[in-house]
Design a protein around this motif. Structure first.
Motif, PDB file in Angstrom:
ATOM      1  N   ALA A 110     -50.003  20.894 213.054  1.00  0.00           N
ATOM      2  CA  ALA A 110     -48.654  21.280 212.595  1.00  0.00           C
ATOM      3  C   ALA A 110     -47.604  20.726 213.523  1.00  0.00           C
ATOM      4  O   ALA A 110     -46.525  20.277 213.054  1.00  0.00           O
ATOM      5  CB  ALA A 110     -48.551  22.801 212.527  1.00  0.00           C
ATOM      6  N   ALA A 111     -47.883  20.698 214.770  1.00  0.00           N
ATOM      7  CA  ALA A 111     -46.911  20.149 215.712  1.00  0.00           C
ATOM      8  C   ALA A 111     -46.666  18.673 215.436  1.00  0.00           C
ATOM      9  O   ALA A 111     -45.510  18.194 215.466  1.00  0.00           O
ATOM     10  CB  ALA A 111     -47.387  20.346 217.132  1.00  0.00           C
ATOM     11  N   THR A 112     -47.758  17.954 215.107  1.00  0.00           N
ATOM     12  CA  THR A 112     -47.606  16.523 214.793  1.00  0.00           C
ATOM     13  C   THR A 112     -46.800  16.335 213.510  1.00  0.00           C
ATOM     14  O   THR A 112     -45.930  15.447 213.418  1.00  0.00           O
ATOM     15  CB  THR A 112     -48.978  15.868 214.650  1.00  0.00           C
ATOM     16  OG1 THR A 112     -49.722  16.051 215.877  1.00  0.00           O
ATOM     17  CG2 THR A 112     -48.847  14.405 214.328  1.00  0.00           C
ATOM     18  N   GLU A 113     -47.074  17.136 212.497  1.00  0.00           N
ATOM     19  CA  GLU A 113     -46.338  17.017 211.227  1.00  0.00           C
ATOM     20  C   GLU A 113     -44.851  17.307 211.426  1.00  0.00           C
ATOM     21  O   GLU A 113     -43.993  16.595 210.911  1.00  0.00           O
ATOM     22  CB  GLU A 113     -46.924  17.973 210.202  1.00  0.00           C
ATOM     23  CG  GLU A 113     -48.335  17.559 209.748  1.00  0.00           C
ATOM     24  CD  GLU A 113     -48.908  18.553 208.761  1.00  0.00           C
ATOM     25  OE1 GLU A 113     -48.242  19.620 208.513  1.00  0.00           O
ATOM     26  OE2 GLU A 113     -49.997  18.287 208.226  1.00  0.00           O
ATOM     27  N   TYR A 114     -44.563  18.384 212.172  1.00  0.00           N
ATOM     28  CA  TYR A 114     -43.141  18.695 212.424  1.00  0.00           C
ATOM     29  C   TYR A 114     -42.466  17.589 213.231  1.00  0.00           C
ATOM     30  O   TYR A 114     -41.284  17.261 212.996  1.00  0.00           O
ATOM     31  CB  TYR A 114     -43.026  20.026 213.141  1.00  0.00           C
ATOM     32  CG  TYR A 114     -43.228  21.222 212.218  1.00  0.00           C
ATOM     33  CD1 TYR A 114     -42.395  21.403 211.102  1.00  0.00           C
ATOM     34  CD2 TYR A 114     -44.200  22.177 212.499  1.00  0.00           C
ATOM     35  CE1 TYR A 114     -42.575  22.498 210.277  1.00  0.00           C
ATOM     36  CE2 TYR A 114     -44.379  23.280 211.668  1.00  0.00           C
ATOM     37  CZ  TYR A 114     -43.558  23.436 210.543  1.00  0.00           C
ATOM     38  OH  TYR A 114     -43.728  24.511 209.712  1.00  0.00           O
ATOM     39  N   THR A 115     -43.235  17.017 214.135  1.00  0.00           N
ATOM     40  CA  THR A 115     -42.662  15.932 214.944  1.00  0.00           C
ATOM     41  C   THR A 115     -42.363  14.718 214.065  1.00  0.00           C
ATOM     42  O   THR A 115     -41.297  14.075 214.185  1.00  0.00           O
ATOM     43  CB  THR A 115     -43.613  15.557 216.074  1.00  0.00           C
ATOM     44  OG1 THR A 115     -43.858  16.707 216.906  1.00  0.00           O
ATOM     45  CG2 THR A 115     -43.037  14.428 216.916  1.00  0.00           C
TER      46      THR A 115
ATOM     47  N   GLN B  22     -39.806  23.664 215.338  1.00  0.00           N
ATOM     48  CA  GLN B  22     -41.084  24.048 214.733  1.00  0.00           C
ATOM     49  C   GLN B  22     -42.248  23.315 215.396  1.00  0.00           C
ATOM     50  O   GLN B  22     -43.354  23.893 215.571  1.00  0.00           O
ATOM     51  CB  GLN B  22     -41.060  23.732 213.220  1.00  0.00           C
ATOM     52  CG  GLN B  22     -40.097  24.590 212.430  1.00  0.00           C
ATOM     53  CD  GLN B  22     -40.517  26.062 212.430  1.00  0.00           C
ATOM     54  OE1 GLN B  22     -41.716  26.415 212.535  1.00  0.00           O
ATOM     55  NE2 GLN B  22     -39.511  26.954 212.348  1.00  0.00           N
ATOM     56  N   ALA B  23     -41.999  22.052 215.769  1.00  0.00           N
ATOM     57  CA  ALA B  23     -43.066  21.301 216.445  1.00  0.00           C
ATOM     58  C   ALA B  23     -43.366  21.903 217.804  1.00  0.00           C
ATOM     59  O   ALA B  23     -44.556  22.053 218.200  1.00  0.00           O
ATOM     60  CB  ALA B  23     -42.653  19.839 216.599  1.00  0.00           C
ATOM     61  N   ASP B  24     -42.301  22.255 218.512  1.00  0.00           N
ATOM     62  CA  ASP B  24     -42.526  22.877 219.816  1.00  0.00           C
ATOM     63  C   ASP B  24     -43.250  24.214 219.661  1.00  0.00           C
ATOM     64  O   ASP B  24     -44.135  24.564 220.461  1.00  0.00           O
ATOM     65  CB  ASP B  24     -41.196  23.075 220.536  1.00  0.00           C
ATOM     66  CG  ASP B  24     -40.560  21.744 220.922  1.00  0.00           C
ATOM     67  OD1 ASP B  24     -41.289  20.724 220.981  1.00  0.00           O
ATOM     68  OD2 ASP B  24     -39.308  21.713 221.147  1.00  0.00           O
TER      69      ASP B  24
ATOM     70  N   GLY C 283     -50.796  26.146 219.907  1.00  0.00           N
ATOM     71  CA  GLY C 283     -52.065  25.436 219.909  1.00  0.00           C
ATOM     72  C   GLY C 283     -52.351  24.728 218.617  1.00  0.00           C
ATOM     73  O   GLY C 283     -53.444  24.158 218.446  1.00  0.00           O
ATOM     74  N   ASP C 284     -51.390  24.732 217.675  1.00  0.00           N
ATOM     75  CA  ASP C 284     -51.620  24.063 216.389  1.00  0.00           C
ATOM     76  C   ASP C 284     -51.076  22.643 216.503  1.00  0.00           C
ATOM     77  O   ASP C 284     -49.928  22.355 216.208  1.00  0.00           O
ATOM     78  CB  ASP C 284     -50.922  24.825 215.267  1.00  0.00           C
ATOM     79  CG  ASP C 284     -51.316  24.321 213.890  1.00  0.00           C
ATOM     80  OD1 ASP C 284     -52.024  23.286 213.807  1.00  0.00           O
ATOM     81  OD2 ASP C 284     -50.855  24.920 212.877  1.00  0.00           O
ATOM     82  N   THR C 285     -51.950  21.758 216.956  1.00  0.00           N
ATOM     83  CA  THR C 285     -51.518  20.378 217.188  1.00  0.00           C
ATOM     84  C   THR C 285     -51.214  19.639 215.889  1.00  0.00           C
ATOM     85  O   THR C 285     -50.312  18.787 215.836  1.00  0.00           O
ATOM     86  CB  THR C 285     -52.609  19.628 217.949  1.00  0.00           C
ATOM     87  OG1 THR C 285     -53.846  19.690 217.201  1.00  0.00           O
ATOM     88  CG2 THR C 285     -52.818  20.205 219.339  1.00  0.00           C
TER      89      THR C 285
END
Length: 267
Positions: A94-99, A82-84, A90-92
């Motif tokens: 959400a990417a950070t939260e998933y990470t 999901q982070a990838d 381009g949703d940084t």
């Protein structure tokens, strides 16, 4: 210096134990030994059951940790995906939260994996202990069966010993029986009867000898009398013969008559 009261107490207790041991019923002691053997086997079995139960519990814990590991791996993998995907869109944020979520799952996964390693070690030890416990339990069961066989044999020996003791007591009581002095024995009665019978035979023998003696004496006396009479007759005949020879006048008739008379007297 030893306390005299303590020494006396110990001596008294030891003496009491010895007395109890000497007077104890063998069957009671056999029953006590039986209960002790069964109790020991029961304790070994219960201990083995606890050890095997600990192994089983570790196995259940290990299985649960493995499932948690698989779940955490799947969650961490999904969070990274999901982070990838968010980063590609381009949703940084959400990417950070998933990470961050993936990192949490990864931290939990590391903890679970460490628990799995520790549990595996404990499970290996528990498995070895369970095998030893099972072996000891089997040995205890075999030993208990042997003891039960020995106990049955001891019980039979106790019964035989009691029977033998009863027989010995009966024999001793029979040997201790004495004749009643107030009642004549068969031997004494027999001796008296034989003595009286022998005395009677002796008296009879004396009587018979006396009768035979008197009869012999009478017969002898009769013979003596007959001999004396015959002797007198012979003397008379001799005297008569001398007178006839002196006169020389015996006629034929007188001679015949005298001869007949002499024959008659001689008879």
């Amino acid at each position: 210096m030893a306390n005299p009261f303590s020494k006396g107490w110990k001596y008294l207790m030891q003496s009491l134990d010895t007395t109890i041991e000497e007077n104890a019923d063998p069957k009671v002691q056999i029953q006590q030994a039986t209960e002790a053997a069964k109790k020991q086997h029961r304790e070994v079995t219960e201990s083995a059951a606890r050890i095997i139960g600990n192994r089983n519990q570790l196995e259940m814990t290990l299985n649960r940790l493995v499932k948690d590991q698989e779940k955490l791996q799947d969650n961490a993998r999904a969070a990274l995906q999901q982070a990838d995907k968010a980063a590609a869109g381009g949703d940084t944020t959400a990417a950070t939260e998933y990470t961050n979520t993936a990192e949490i799952f990864a931290t939990q996964l590391v903890t679970v994996e460490q628990e799995i390693e520790d549990t595996k070690k404990m499970h290996a030890q528990a498995t070895q202990a369970a095998e030893q416990a099972q072996q000891q339990q089997r040995q205890s069961e075999v030993r208990l069966k042997e003891q039960m066989g020995q106990i049955d044999q001891l019980r039979a020996q106790v019964d035989q010993a009691k029977m033998q003791e009863s027989s010995n007591q009966a024999l001793e009581s029979m040997q201790g029986i004495q004749a009643d002095d107030s009642v004549p024995t068969l031997d004494s009665v027999r001796a008296k009867i034989e003595a009286r019978y022998a005395t009677a035979l002796g008296a009879q023998e004396l009587t018979e000898n006396s009768v035979r003696g008197r009869m012999a004496e009478i017969e002898s006396s009769g013979r003596d009398m007959a001999a004396s009479s015959r002797l007198e007759q012979i003397r008379a005949e001799l005297a008569g013969g001398s007178t006839a020879a002196g006169t020389g006048e015996i006629t034929a008739g007188e001679s015949a008559g005298d001869t007949d008379q002499e024959d008659t007297q001689g008879r």
